[in-house]
Write a protein that holds these residues in place. Structure first.
Motif, PDB file in Angstrom:
ATOM      1  N   ASP A  50     -10.135  -2.772  12.114  1.00  0.00           N
ATOM      2  CA  ASP A  50      -9.812  -2.792  10.084  1.00  0.00           C
ATOM      3  C   ASP A  50      -8.666  -4.161  10.512  1.00  0.00           C
ATOM      4  O   ASP A  50      -8.072  -3.500   9.105  1.00  0.00           O
ATOM      5  CB  ASP A  50      -9.506  -1.720  10.251  1.00  0.00           C
ATOM      6  CG  ASP A  50     -10.336  -0.804  10.558  1.00  0.00           C
ATOM      7  OD1 ASP A  50     -10.140   0.807  10.340  1.00  0.00           O
ATOM      8  OD2 ASP A  50     -11.773  -1.413   9.913  1.00  0.00           O
TER       9      ASP A  50
ATOM     10  N   ASP B 249      -1.513   4.373  -0.812  1.00  0.00           N
ATOM     11  CA  ASP B 249      -3.310   4.019  -1.225  1.00  0.00           C
ATOM     12  C   ASP B 249      -4.123   4.618  -0.607  1.00  0.00           C
ATOM     13  O   ASP B 249      -3.694   4.709   0.856  1.00  0.00           O
ATOM     14  CB  ASP B 249      -2.193   2.890  -1.863  1.00  0.00           C
ATOM     15  CG  ASP B 249      -3.242   1.817  -1.114  1.00  0.00           C
ATOM     16  OD1 ASP B 249      -2.996   0.619  -1.651  1.00  0.00           O
ATOM     17  OD2 ASP B 249      -3.810   1.699   0.392  1.00  0.00           O
ATOM     18  N   LYS B 250      -4.986   5.329  -1.710  1.00  0.00           N
ATOM     19  CA  LYS B 250      -5.879   5.811  -0.456  1.00  0.00           C
ATOM     20  C   LYS B 250      -6.902   5.318   0.608  1.00  0.00           C
ATOM     21  O   LYS B 250      -7.215   5.025   1.465  1.00  0.00           O
ATOM     22  CB  LYS B 250      -7.573   5.735  -1.963  1.00  0.00           C
ATOM     23  CG  LYS B 250      -8.503   6.720  -1.235  1.00  0.00           C
ATOM     24  CD  LYS B 250      -9.192   6.756  -2.484  1.00  0.00           C
ATOM     25  CE  LYS B 250     -10.611   7.508  -1.658  1.00  0.00           C
ATOM     26  NZ  LYS B 250     -11.630   6.821  -1.969  1.00  0.00           N
ATOM     27  N   ASP B 251      -7.067   3.548   0.073  1.00  0.00           N
ATOM     28  CA  ASP B 251      -7.455   2.162   1.221  1.00  0.00           C
ATOM     29  C   ASP B 251      -6.862   2.561   2.499  1.00  0.00           C
ATOM     30  O   ASP B 251      -6.851   2.717   3.764  1.00  0.00           O
ATOM     31  CB  ASP B 251      -7.636   1.557   0.815  1.00  0.00           C
ATOM     32  CG  ASP B 251      -8.520   1.153  -0.368  1.00  0.00           C
ATOM     33  OD1 ASP B 251      -8.910   0.470  -1.222  1.00  0.00           O
ATOM     34  OD2 ASP B 251      -9.734   2.703  -0.411  1.00  0.00           O
TER      35      ASP B 251
ATOM     36  N   ASN C 201      -2.400  11.586   2.464  1.00  0.00           N
ATOM     37  CA  ASN C 201      -2.146  10.764   2.661  1.00  0.00           C
ATOM     38  C   ASN C 201      -0.429   9.719   2.838  1.00  0.00           C
ATOM     39  O   ASN C 201      -0.672   9.309   2.073  1.00  0.00           O
ATOM     40  CB  ASN C 201      -2.941  10.561   0.827  1.00  0.00           C
ATOM     41  CG  ASN C 201      -1.524  10.308  -0.478  1.00  0.00           C
ATOM     42  OD1 ASN C 201      -1.087  11.591   0.170  1.00  0.00           O
ATOM     43  ND2 ASN C 201      -1.983  10.258  -1.437  1.00  0.00           N
TER      44      ASN C 201
ATOM     45  N   GLY D 256       1.046  -1.207  -0.348  1.00  0.00           N
ATOM     46  CA  GLY D 256       0.050  -0.198   0.027  1.00  0.00           C
ATOM     47  C   GLY D 256       1.183   1.494  -0.027  1.00  0.00           C
ATOM     48  O   GLY D 256       0.552   2.193   0.028  1.00  0.00           O
TER      49      GLY D 256
ATOM     50  N   GLU E 296      -6.912   5.550   4.218  1.00  0.00           N
ATOM     51  CA  GLU E 296      -7.937   5.989   5.328  1.00  0.00           C
ATOM     52  C   GLU E 296      -8.003   4.939   6.327  1.00  0.00           C
ATOM     53  O   GLU E 296      -8.756   6.013   7.719  1.00  0.00           O
ATOM     54  CB  GLU E 296      -9.159   5.423   3.907  1.00  0.00           C
ATOM     55  CG  GLU E 296     -10.011   6.935   3.465  1.00  0.00           C
ATOM     56  CD  GLU E 296      -9.853   8.025   3.221  1.00  0.00           C
ATOM     57  OE1 GLU E 296      -9.157   8.896   3.139  1.00  0.00           O
ATOM     58  OE2 GLU E 296     -10.809   8.130   4.927  1.00  0.00           O
ATOM     59  N   MET E 297      -7.368   3.608   6.017  1.00  0.00           N
ATOM     60  CA  MET E 297      -7.356   2.558   7.322  1.00  0.00           C
ATOM     61  C   MET E 297      -6.444   3.278   8.596  1.00  0.00           C
ATOM     62  O   MET E 297      -6.767   3.566   9.978  1.00  0.00           O
ATOM     63  CB  MET E 297      -6.874   1.483   6.920  1.00  0.00           C
ATOM     64  CG  MET E 297      -7.676  -0.010   7.980  1.00  0.00           C
ATOM     65  SD  MET E 297      -6.661  -1.191   6.791  1.00  0.00           S
ATOM     66  CE  MET E 297      -7.633  -1.280   5.783  1.00  0.00           C
TER      67      MET E 297
ATOM     68  N   SER F  50      -8.995  -6.956   8.102  1.00  0.00           N
ATOM     69  CA  SER F  50      -9.080  -6.781   6.282  1.00  0.00           C
ATOM     70  C   SER F  50      -8.366  -6.316   5.688  1.00  0.00           C
ATOM     71  O   SER F  50      -7.622  -6.795   4.860  1.00  0.00           O
ATOM     72  CB  SER F  50     -10.701  -5.981   6.393  1.00  0.00           C
ATOM     73  OG  SER F  50     -10.356  -4.599   7.186  1.00  0.00           O
ATOM     74  N   TYR F  51      -6.708  -5.179   7.030  1.00  0.00           N
ATOM     75  CA  TYR F  51      -5.984  -4.809   6.554  1.00  0.00           C
ATOM     76  C   TYR F  51      -4.272  -6.212   6.618  1.00  0.00           C
ATOM     77  O   TYR F  51      -3.876  -6.329   4.906  1.00  0.00           O
ATOM     78  CB  TYR F  51      -5.310  -4.090   7.488  1.00  0.00           C
ATOM     79  CG  TYR F  51      -3.980  -3.853   7.140  1.00  0.00           C
ATOM     80  CD1 TYR F  51      -2.732  -4.619   7.781  1.00  0.00           C
ATOM     81  CD2 TYR F  51      -3.851  -2.465   6.210  1.00  0.00           C
ATOM     82  CE1 TYR F  51      -1.558  -3.953   7.645  1.00  0.00           C
ATOM     83  CE2 TYR F  51      -2.256  -2.172   6.128  1.00  0.00           C
ATOM     84  CZ  TYR F  51      -1.493  -2.780   6.541  1.00  0.00           C
ATOM     85  OH  TYR F  51      -0.072  -2.229   6.563  1.00  0.00           O
TER      86      TYR F  51
ATOM     87  N   LYS G 154      -6.476  -8.143   2.192  1.00  0.00           N
ATOM     88  CA  LYS G 154      -5.470  -7.350   1.421  1.00  0.00           C
ATOM     89  C   LYS G 154      -4.591  -6.863   1.347  1.00  0.00           C
ATOM     90  O   LYS G 154      -4.265  -7.505  -0.315  1.00  0.00           O
ATOM     91  CB  LYS G 154      -6.472  -6.039   1.576  1.00  0.00           C
ATOM     92  CG  LYS G 154      -6.368  -4.973   0.492  1.00  0.00           C
ATOM     93  CD  LYS G 154      -6.853  -4.295   0.670  1.00  0.00           C
ATOM     94  CE  LYS G 154      -7.056  -2.855  -0.728  1.00  0.00           C
ATOM     95  NZ  LYS G 154      -7.095  -1.336  -0.938  1.00  0.00           N
TER      96      LYS G 154
END
Lengths: 234, 658
Positions: free
Chosen positions: B410, B367-369, B627, B343, B372-373, B413-414, B417
């Motif tokens: 989170d 990266d965006k996700d 970001n 990421g 945010e996370m 899922s982190y 992914k």
């Protein structure tokens, strides 16, 4: 080729242990080394050597939790025990030495090695083996002599310049730092003592023992000595 | 060695070029992996040119230059390098070979040429450049405006692939191959082929070998057995050669000789390829065949440049490139590197000076996700009550704040992914387990127990009573072991964290007391130490804080609100302004070591004594800004006229003089 690598491995391990011991001595700064010899009239006897680091156990324990200090790798408890067992094994194989015992206490950081010896030469071998094994030779010359005919026991001792140099590398005030580090030698005989020649030694009340307790720094810098000549009654 | 010293010296001065820095940055290819920019003008100004001259003179650079025929009069300005501009370093990688290049502007080509007089003769190269070959695998090309040092290194795994190795005539050898290999007529032919193929290999262009970067290599498809089979290739022993006795030393000697011979031949081929590809690379660079670094990347390198900046345009690609995913263990483990993600996007590391403070600041694009996370992970401020415990007695502290609820929610899922690819065949099972964990955990309830803000403080020294073993002797000098106590001066630690629901913690402590593992004293739980270093542990529950310390007296004072020491405003400010902060007051260190009876050794005495003049060293992170994840390390050095870098050079000069 394999033998060379094995030897090299042993040397490396040995260097690890000896460097660690030097590190422990110099960084812990409070310790006792006690040497007790019980000598019989025929020149045989028993010796016990004890290294007691419990006064500095907090520092020693901190050191052993680190992987390395000042570039020197700190051995683990298992490595140290292995080296001690190897030294003990060497002693067991030495002529004139028997009944080798050892104890380790890694809570208080005390190590004790003892054995019986059949003649005074074996006592010299005991000292040499331990000093060489752990590279802690603080003297250029450390020899015991005993003459059963004249009943004279003698210890010759000359301090090593290597240790002096090592100590000089430490902080500017060594005296204060090592104020609590002692070398104690106790020699017991079966016959009463007529005289002894070390002015810092004390004779026991029963006249059959001599105690010599010296500041480690005095020993290293040559201000005091372990040398002595003890005459026993005939 | 000579060229290393020269180039190191040149690196120091290359920042002062007559060519504009913006021109030079355009020479960097767009697929550079890592780029460093050196703001020489700033460095020389802040370091003080005279001190730099002295440093390089004592390091032997000028002497080396004189030996090689140059003459610069102990002054960097006479090196022919423009010290008023920025110079650059970058690395670039293909499947087969890695390149590094160092670009710096020149002010006087003639002077610069004299420096390299000893390295070799200058030859015309291409596009108006001259070249001088340096050690194998490297060269320097230059014109009136600039000089470029280029070096190439073969990638060690490139020839592991049999088809690639065969293509270039490289034969794999195993030490215990049959001795008859040396006599096999097939091998004789291949030996000749290897010798000849050296010339052939020179004809291969590096670019032709370039496999798609980052795509899975063909080797992934192959079955391990095939690899083994392709290596052994038993060559039949000629009938007229008697098989050597296995225990005959000469048998092993002949094996070793054959092994070494083949290795030498293989090395010759690799070196020839390396040099061939180096020349090709230099030609392409000088004819600007490569697309230059994008404008946005150029801006990221140059904007607000401090002293030195390291920029990595694609951190994830660099990371993946470093992992040996072509190696067999990864194949056997079924790890799918295509699915491995970090990421991370670009990364920047800056070195700058603000007066007597040196700062190292880093930031990483996410990266965006992930951004945010991460924002959710770090959405937590330190407990306001922490400030009370940062006082003028504080030697150092460490504070971090995470949002436990978001973290627990989170993280599964982190992990799935971004790291799913590393799980190999177990990926599905692990993901199922993580999902089950997510369902089972009550994140909100756990967050009440430990919301996620922590403070660890070292608050001065205290005397602790310690037991030790000593010996007493009777009149006859028989020794007896006795236990004695002594005072040891040790640092006081307190770890505290917010806990809004302390029932679980309190119940656990009460249970330990009930099992006689500890006791309570005036509302403080006490657990004695078992081993030498394991200190007694004391626990206090006060308001919404849980405090753990090795010193009961400190906790008593806290319990009775007797913490009267003045606040440490600098530390409090650091803590409040950052998501994570750690700081240590170096000024207090000498006195602390002295009180503890710790001697750093004669060689460090002076250095430790000088720490009195230092300020704090701190590491901080504001968490996610935009970001980007940001972090900074700063160190306040002693105040001098010229600043931090000048002070460091003074220290280096003192060390050299010793």
């Amino acid at each position: 080729m394999k033998g060379v690598f094995e030897l090299k491995g042993q040397v490396n391990r040995l260097c690890v242990v000896l460097c660690a011991l030097v590190m422990v001595f110099t960084l812990s700064s409070c310790f006792d080394f006690v040497e007790q010899i019980d000598l019989k009239p025929n020149g045989s006897g028993h010796i016990a050597a004890t290294l007691n680091l419990s006064k500095s156990k907090t520092k020693v324990s901190s050191l052993m939790k680190m992987k390395s200090v000042k570039g020197i790798q700190i051995p683990t408890q298992a490595e140290m025990e292995k080296e001690i067992r190897a030294a003990v094994q060497l002693l067991k194989q030495t002529k004139g030495i028997s009944n080798v015992q050892y104890q380790t206490d890694f809570t208080n950081f005390i190590v004790n090695i003892s054995c019986d010896f059949s003649q005074i030469e074996s006592l010299n071998a005991f000292s040499d083996i331990l000093a060489n094994r752990f590279k802690t030779k603080i003297s250029n010359s450390n020899r015991y002599y005993y003459n059963a005919q004249t009943n004279i026991f003698e210890r010759k001792f000359v301090a090593s310049n290597t240790w002096k140099a090592k100590f000089n590398q430490l902080g500017s005030d060594n005296t204060a730092q090592f104020a609590d580090a002692f070398y104690t030698q106790i020699i017991r005989f079966e016959k009463p003592i007529v005289s002894q020649e070390n002015n810092k030694a004390k004779v026991a009340a029963n006249k059959k023992g001599v105690l010599l307790k010296l500041l480690f720094t005095d020993l290293v810098y040559g201000k005091s000595t372990l040398a002595n000549k003890i005459t026993l009654t005939k | 060695m000579k060229s290393k010293i020269l180039l190191t010296g040149l690196a120091c001065f290359s920042l002062m070029g007559s060519v504009k820095s913006q021109d030079l940055i355009k020479l960097i290819p767009e697929n550079a992996e890592m780029i460093a920019a050196f703001n020489v003008k700033e460095i020389v100004e802040k370091a003080n040119a005279n001190k730099l001259n002295e440093l390089l003179q004592k390091a032997g650079l000028f002497k080396q230059i004189e030996k090689s025929g140059g003459s610069v009069g102990n002054d960097i300005k006479n090196l022919g390098i423009d010290l008023t501009q920025t110079s650059y370093f970058y690395s670039r990688k293909t499947d087969s070979v890695s390149f590094i290049e160092f670009i710096f502007p020149l002010s006087n080509k003639g002077q610069f040429e004299k420096l390299l007089h000893d390295a070799g003769e200058s030859k015309p190269f291409a596009n108006g450049y001259s070249s001088i070959g340096l050690k194998p695998g490297s060269m320097v090309v230059y014109n009136d405006r600039m000089a470029r040092f280029i070096s190439s290194t073969m990638n060690t795994t490139f020839f592991d692939n049999d088809s690639v190795a065969n293509r270039y005539g490289i034969k794999k050898v195993a030490y215990m191959a049959p001795a008859a290999d040396a006599y096999s007529p097939e091998i004789d032919d291949s030996v000749a082929a290897v010798v000849d193929s050296t010339a052939v290999a020179v004809g291969w262009e590096e670019g032709e070998k370039e496999i798609q970067p980052l795509s899975p290599p063909a080797i992934i498809e192959s079955v391990p057995d095939t690899l083994v089979a392709s290596v052994e290739e038993a060559v039949p022993v000629p009938m007229d050669v008697a098989p050597a006795e296995m225990h005959d030393p000469s048998y092993y000697d002949s094996l070793y000789t054959a092994y070494e011979d083949q290795n030498r031949k293989n090395d010759s081929i690799r070196n020839a390829l390396r040099d061939q590809w180096l020349t090709g690379e230099a030609t392409r660079l000088l004819s600007t065949s490569y697309k230059p670094l994008s404008v946005s990347d150029q801006n990221k390198v140059l904007k607000n440049l401090g002293l030195i900046r390291l920029y990595v345009p694609h951190v994830e690609e660099l990371y993946r490139g470093l992992m040996p995913y072509k190696s067999i263990p990864y194949l056997y483990m079924g790890i799918n590197m295509d699915k491995f993600r970090t990421g991370y996007q670009d990364g920047v590391l800056d070195l700058s000076q603000e007066g007597n403070v040196l700062k190292l600041k880093g930031s990483m694009g996410l990266d965006k996700d992930l951004a945010e996370m991460s924002k959710r992970f770090y959405a937590r401020k330190p407990n306001g009550k922490f400030s009370k415990y940062l006082t003028d007695k504080t030697l150092g502290f460490f504070n971090f704040n995470i949002n436990s609820e978001a973290y627990l929610r989170d993280m599964p899922s982190y992990m799935a992914k971004y790291y799913g690819g590393l799980l190999g065949p177990q990926q599905d099972l692990v993901e199922w387990g993580l999902m089950a964990l997510e369902v089972a955990l009550d994140e909100k309830a756990i967050a009440q127990v430990m919301p996620g803000d922590h403070l660890f403080v070292v608050n001065g020294l205290r005397k602790f009573r310690k037991e030790y073993i000593d010996y007493t002797y009777d009149d006859d000098y028989n020794a007896t072991e006795v236990k004695k106590t002594k005072d040891e001066t040790l640092p006081v630690f307190i770890w505290m964290f917010t806990s809004k629901d302390q029932r679980l913690i309190k119940k656990g402590l009460d249970l330990a007391i009930a099992k006689a593992l500890g006791k309570t004293q005036d509302g403080i739980y006490a657990f004695s130490s078992k081993k030498a270093l394991d200190f007694p542990m004391y626990v206090l529950l006060k308001d919404d804080l849980v405090m753990v310390s090795n010193d009961s007296l400190s906790l008593h004072d806290i319990r009775q609100n007797k913490m009267a020491a003045p606040a440490n405003k600098d530390f409090i400010k650091l803590m409040k302004q950052n998501k994570m902060s750690a700081a240590f007051d170096l000024q207090k260190l000498p006195a602390m070591l002295q009180e503890m009876g710790v001697s750093p050794g004669r060689q460090w005495d002076k250095t430790v004594a000088q720490l009195n003049q230092y300020g704090s060293t701190a590491i901080t992170s504001k968490g996610i800004v935009g970001n980007r994840m940001e972090a900074e390390m700063s160190s306040k050095l002693p105040q001098t006229k010229d600043g931090a870098i000048s002070y460091m050079i003074d220290q280096i000069l003192l060390e050299i003089d010793k």
